[in-house]
Write an enzyme that holds these catalytic residues in place. Structure first.
Site, PDB file in Angstrom:
ATOM      1  N   VAL A  64       0.875  -1.187   0.000  1.00  0.00           N
ATOM      2  CA  VAL A  64       0.000   0.000   0.000  1.00  0.00           C
ATOM      3  C   VAL A  64       0.905   1.227   0.000  1.00  0.00           C
ATOM      4  O   VAL A  64       1.722   1.373   0.911  1.00  0.00           O
ATOM      5  CB  VAL A  64      -0.873   0.047   1.285  1.00  0.00           C
ATOM      6  CG1 VAL A  64      -1.871   1.201   1.208  1.00  0.00           C
ATOM      7  CG2 VAL A  64      -1.591  -1.267   1.535  1.00  0.00           C
ATOM      8  N   HIS A  65       0.791   2.072  -1.003  1.00  0.00           N
ATOM      9  CA  HIS A  65       1.588   3.301  -0.938  1.00  0.00           C
ATOM     10  C   HIS A  65       0.918   4.520  -1.567  1.00  0.00           C
ATOM     11  O   HIS A  65       1.445   5.627  -1.482  1.00  0.00           O
ATOM     12  CB  HIS A  65       2.970   3.098  -1.569  1.00  0.00           C
ATOM     13  CG  HIS A  65       2.961   3.068  -3.069  1.00  0.00           C
ATOM     14  ND1 HIS A  65       2.620   1.962  -3.796  1.00  0.00           N
ATOM     15  CD2 HIS A  65       3.256   4.032  -3.988  1.00  0.00           C
ATOM     16  CE1 HIS A  65       2.720   2.223  -5.083  1.00  0.00           C
ATOM     17  NE2 HIS A  65       3.086   3.475  -5.233  1.00  0.00           N
TER      18      HIS A  65
END
Ligand code: UD1
Ligand code: UDP
Length: 368
Positions: free
Chosen positions: A203-204
């Site tokens: 997740v970024h």
């Protein structure tokens, strides 16, 4: 042919790896690293593992606002173009480094070449969407990974003769890395994971990390999976999780680890039962490695992977994430969506034909 290749962020090192191999010794590649990513695990590890040569230029732009980061790339790339006089400037994907290089090259280089053209999420809130639209419209030569991407460019009025469908360079890279990763990576043992018995997650995207409700909804849903969930954590995500005061809680419920190098990541993705991600590149790589993907977004640029059933858009919705985690792996034959693993060679062939002048017949016209 002399090429100035501009990289700056993690996925671009992988894309350049494929291009650098195809350029080989027949052409001169000058490598410029903007410095957008600078931590060893986001940058140096890719150069080491993939044998990418030391960059000829390091701009050191680092982290900053979008405007300042992009502007520093414009100035640094322009200076490199002035010093090197390349035949073309190659830019990859959709980061701020891509856009900065595109702005500089569209004004001061003979040709701006965009690798990975024609992708659209149609979400203008994503900085990447702005970067890719502007870069595509500034480019002289556009390499699209699929017919659909080329069609998108046509619909936006980009002349056909500029667009070439070549497949995806990250497929080339995966084909080179998959077996090698299986033989050299010790990441499964290091983390204590068995093939097929864990979920991988990344997740970024700011949309997920910068909204505490979305981020915790995603991580809570992942933490309720039946199997272990390993999350190589991007620095932006670690920073936000610590800022929200949630780091310790999720470190207990999930396997939060530092970002891993490319070979370890390919090994993890290859061996995972599922991947949940908001990454662009990881969605494609999951498809190439036969790993069912849950995309933690409401939309994707890689629509073909959804249409063929190997990718599900689950957003940050706990029910959809849970359903996706429990869904069976798609059966049947898989379509070939993004070329045959020779995208980089095709790109070099097109550039060669375009940029290498035909040998001039030395005989005067009357002697021919
Ligand atoms: C960037 C790209 C994104 C791409 C991603 C790949 C843009 C707008 N975004 O996002 O398209 O998917 O790279 O990973 O270009 N940081 C570090 N160490 C580093 C680099 C960054 O700690 O080496 C931290 C900094 O706090 C920084 C934050 O991460 O502010 C975000 O970095 P940045 O390069 O701005 O964006 P990414 O989220 O990495
Ligand atoms: N990747 C990696 N280690 C990680 C996470 C990702 O090597 O811990 C690789 C992955 O295989 C892919 C690229 O980095 O090639 C994707 O980068 P990211 O998800 O950061 O960016 P995006 O593709 O979304 O722009």
């Amino acid at each position: 042919m002399k090429v100035l290749s501009v990289v700056g962020a993690r996925p671009q090192f992988v894309k350049e790896f494929a291009l650098g191999r195809a350029l080989g010794d027949d052409h001169e590649e000058v490598l410029l690293h903007t410095g957008q990513h600078y931590d060893a695990e986001l940058s140096a590890v890719f150069f080491d593992e993939l044998g990418i040569p030391e960059p000829d230029y390091q701009l050191g732009v680092g982290s900053d606002t979008h405007g300042r980061q992009t502007a520093e790339c414009v100035v640094g790339v322009e200076e490199a173009i002035e010093s090197e006089s390349p035949d073309c400037v190659l830019v990859y994907g959709d980061t701020n480094s891509t856009l900065g290089a595109a702005v500089a090259a569209s004004k001061s280089a003979p040709e701006l070449v965009h690798v990975e053209s024609g992708l659209r999420s149609y979400d203008r809130e994503m900085p990447e969407e702005v970067n890719r639209v502007l870069t595509d419209h500034a480019a002289d030569v556009l390499f699209a990974p699929s017919e659909r991407a080329a069609e998108t460019l046509r619909e936006e009025g980009i002349p056909d003769e500029r667009v070439h469908v070549v497949g995806d360079v990250q497929y080339d890279a995966i084909l080179a890395a998959r077996e090698h990763a299986r033989s050299v990576s010790t990441v499964l043992d290091d983390i204590g994971l068995s093939p097929g018995e864990f979920v991988l997650a990344t997740v970024h995207r700011p949309r997920n990390t910068d909204d505490p409700e979305r981020l915790t909804a995603i991580l809570d849903a992942l933490a309720s999976a039946d199997s272990e969930v390993v999350v190589p954590v991007h620095p932006r995500t670690e920073d936000r999780l610590r800022g929200y005061g949630h780091w310790e809680e999720y470190a207990e419920r999930l396997r939060l680890v530092d970002p891993v190098g490319y070979l370890d990541f390919v090994r993890l993705l290859d061996a995972a039962a599922r991947v949940a991600t908001d990454s662009g590149g990881v969605q494609k790589e999951a498809f190439f490695l036969d790993t069912f993907c849950l995309t933690l977004r409401e939309e994707t640029e890689w629509v073909e992977t959804v249409e063929c059933g190997w990718n599900a858009l689950v957003g940050a919705d706990p029910d959809r994430i849970a359903t996706g985690l429990a869904a069976p792996t798609p059966g049947g034959s898989k379509p070939s969506l993004y070329g045959d693993g020779t995208a980089a060679t095709r790109i070099v062939d097109v550039l060669e034909a375009r940029l290498t002048p035909d040998e001039v017949d030395p005989n005067p016209i009357r002697d021919r």
